[in-house]
Design a protein around this motif. Structure first.
Motif, short mmCIF file in Angstrom:
data_model
loop_
_atom_site.label_atom_id
_atom_site.label_comp_id
_atom_site.label_asym_id
_atom_site.label_seq_id
_atom_site.Cartn_x
_atom_site.Cartn_y
_atom_site.Cartn_z
N MET A 1 0.82 -1.21 0.00
CA MET A 1 0.00 0.00 0.00
C MET A 1 0.85 1.26 0.00
O MET A 1 0.53 2.24 -0.68
CB MET A 1 -0.94 0.00 1.21
N LYS A 2 1.93 1.27 0.76
CA LYS A 2 2.78 2.47 0.82
C LYS A 2 3.33 2.80 -0.56
O LYS A 2 3.28 3.95 -1.02
CB LYS A 2 3.92 2.27 1.81
N GLU A 3 3.86 1.79 -1.25
CA GLU A 3 4.42 2.00 -2.58
C GLU A 3 3.33 2.45 -3.56
O GLU A 3 3.55 3.33 -4.40
CB GLU A 3 5.09 0.73 -3.09
N PHE A 4 2.16 1.85 -3.44
CA PHE A 4 1.03 2.20 -4.31
C PHE A 4 0.63 3.65 -4.09
O PHE A 4 0.43 4.42 -5.04
CB PHE A 4 -0.14 1.26 -4.01
N ASN A 5 0.51 4.06 -2.83
CA ASN A 5 0.18 5.44 -2.50
C ASN A 5 1.20 6.42 -3.05
O ASN A 5 0.85 7.43 -3.68
CB ASN A 5 0.10 5.61 -0.98
#
Length: 376
Positions: free
Chosen positions: A343-347
């Motif tokens: 999720m962090k990378e996607f955000n």
């Protein structure tokens, strides 16, 4: 407590026109009345169905499916638990134990009938709204099947009197929604940033809803309505007022925006399947609940719904770094806990892409973003 369901949100994935499925029918009167409107309701029959499920053995054992905290739940138990051996309650219990998604088929069709005195009469607009979820379909409305038994239970248990007595509480829930999670603001942002346009929104709430939330889309000719089934607004004492707004906006926003991210997702499905083909990278398959996201399309959409929410926060809290930091951390953390480790990378990637294409709709830079994801 025994857990039958551990699921934070579910998109009803059978969206066709009313002519094909007869889910709904919207006449000119309906369209004129509800064009541009966002309603929040605690529907009477639907609330009865939530109460009936709450006193089943399955419901009593499942605090994900049923919100078991608070004074209202205790009121429900005090008033209705003694009717737990009624045949219709035992039947509902067997249905949910056989397949937890029957919770959706029962409660999701609660708008298909309305009380008129002690009888249930077919609703003019919502004919058979919940027909398919997570790939499973039904062909007969269960409310029609058990109509007489539901009427009898309502009469025997004094449900309508209970519902009327709690109307002030229901109204307070609706008021809190307007205060803490401004649907109109979210709606405007989504239609500014995506190509999809929606005519009307309906939030169906119950104090007994906990983690099992879902949304659906209905279209009749040129009129499209989004219906969301959500719990009441939460107020965490450990959070500031703005952090509570983030919490409550997220619950609604990540249901609404399924209907916006889903259209471009389907357009670029082949590219998404290639970019997210390594499931172990994108999903912690050991986490309960991830089985409801069985393919790259559903995994991508779930990531995108939360990433779009973070973009919304970036704009809403651009002058409040503390609240924005909280939004960023909470989104990444809750998704990781649910089994979505990237999720962090996607955000970060979606935010960078938005900054690179500030004047474009999110739909328009899907290809570039999906290509970037494939390189992670």
């Amino acid at each position: 407590m025994k857990r039958i369901i551990l699921l934070l949100s579910l998109l009803l994935n059978f969206v066709m026109t009313a002519q094909e499925t007869r889910q709904i029918q919207f006449d000119e009167k309906f369209k004129k009345e509800y064009q541009g409107s966002a309603r929040i309701e605690i529907n009477e029959l639907k609330e009865l169905l939530h109460i009936m499920i709450a006193i089943t053995e399955a419901g009593l054992e499942n605090d994900d499916m049923i919100q078991q905290n608070g004074e209202y739940y205790q009121d429900v138990l005090q008033h209705f638990k003694k009717y737990g051996n009624e045949k219709i309650i035992i039947k509902f219990d067997s249905l949910i134990k056989a397949n937890p998604l029957n919770y959706v088929f029962l409660t999701g069709n609660g708008t298909s009938y309305d009380f008129k005195n002690n009888q249930l009469v077919a609703n003019t607009y919502y004919l058979f709204p919940a027909q398919s979820v997570s790939g499973q379909k039904i062909t007969v409305n269960p409310i029609t099947t058990y109509k007489k038994e539901i009427e009898d239970f309502a009469l025997t248990s004094g449900f309508r009197k209970f519902y009327k007595a709690h109307l002030p509480y229901y109204k307070s829930i609706i008021s809190m929604y307007h205060k803490q999670a401004n649907l109109d603001e979210q709606w405007k942002w989504l239609e500014k940033n995506f190509n999809t346009k929606i005519n009307s929104y309906l939030i169906l709430c119950s104090p007994l809803i906990n983690g099992f939330n879902y949304t659906d889309s209905y279209k009749d000719k040129d009129f499209k309505q989004i219906v969301m089934v959500l719990p009441p607004i939460e107020e965490e004492k450990s959070l500031s007022e703005k952090e509570n707004i983030v919490l409550n906006t997220r619950g609604m926003f990540t249901e609404i925006d399924h209907n916006y991210v889903g259209t471009p997702t389907k357009k670029y499905i082949k590219e998404i399947e290639e970019a997210l083909k390594d499931r172990e990278k994108w999903v912690n398959t050991k986490q309960e609940g991830t089985q409801y996201y069985p393919n790259p399309e559903k995994v991508f959409d779930e990531y995108m719904t939360y990433a779009a929410f973070y973009l919304f926060c970036v704009e809403k809290f651009e002058n409040d770094q503390k609240t924005l930091d909280h939004a960023y951390y909470s989104v990444n953390q809750v998704m990781k806990e649910r089994g979505f480790p990237k999720m962090k990378e996607f955000n970060d990637g979606l935010l960078a892409m938005k900054k690179k294409h500030p004047n474009e709709k999110i739909d328009d830079f899907y290809p570039a973003f999906i290509q970037w994801l494939g390189q992670l």
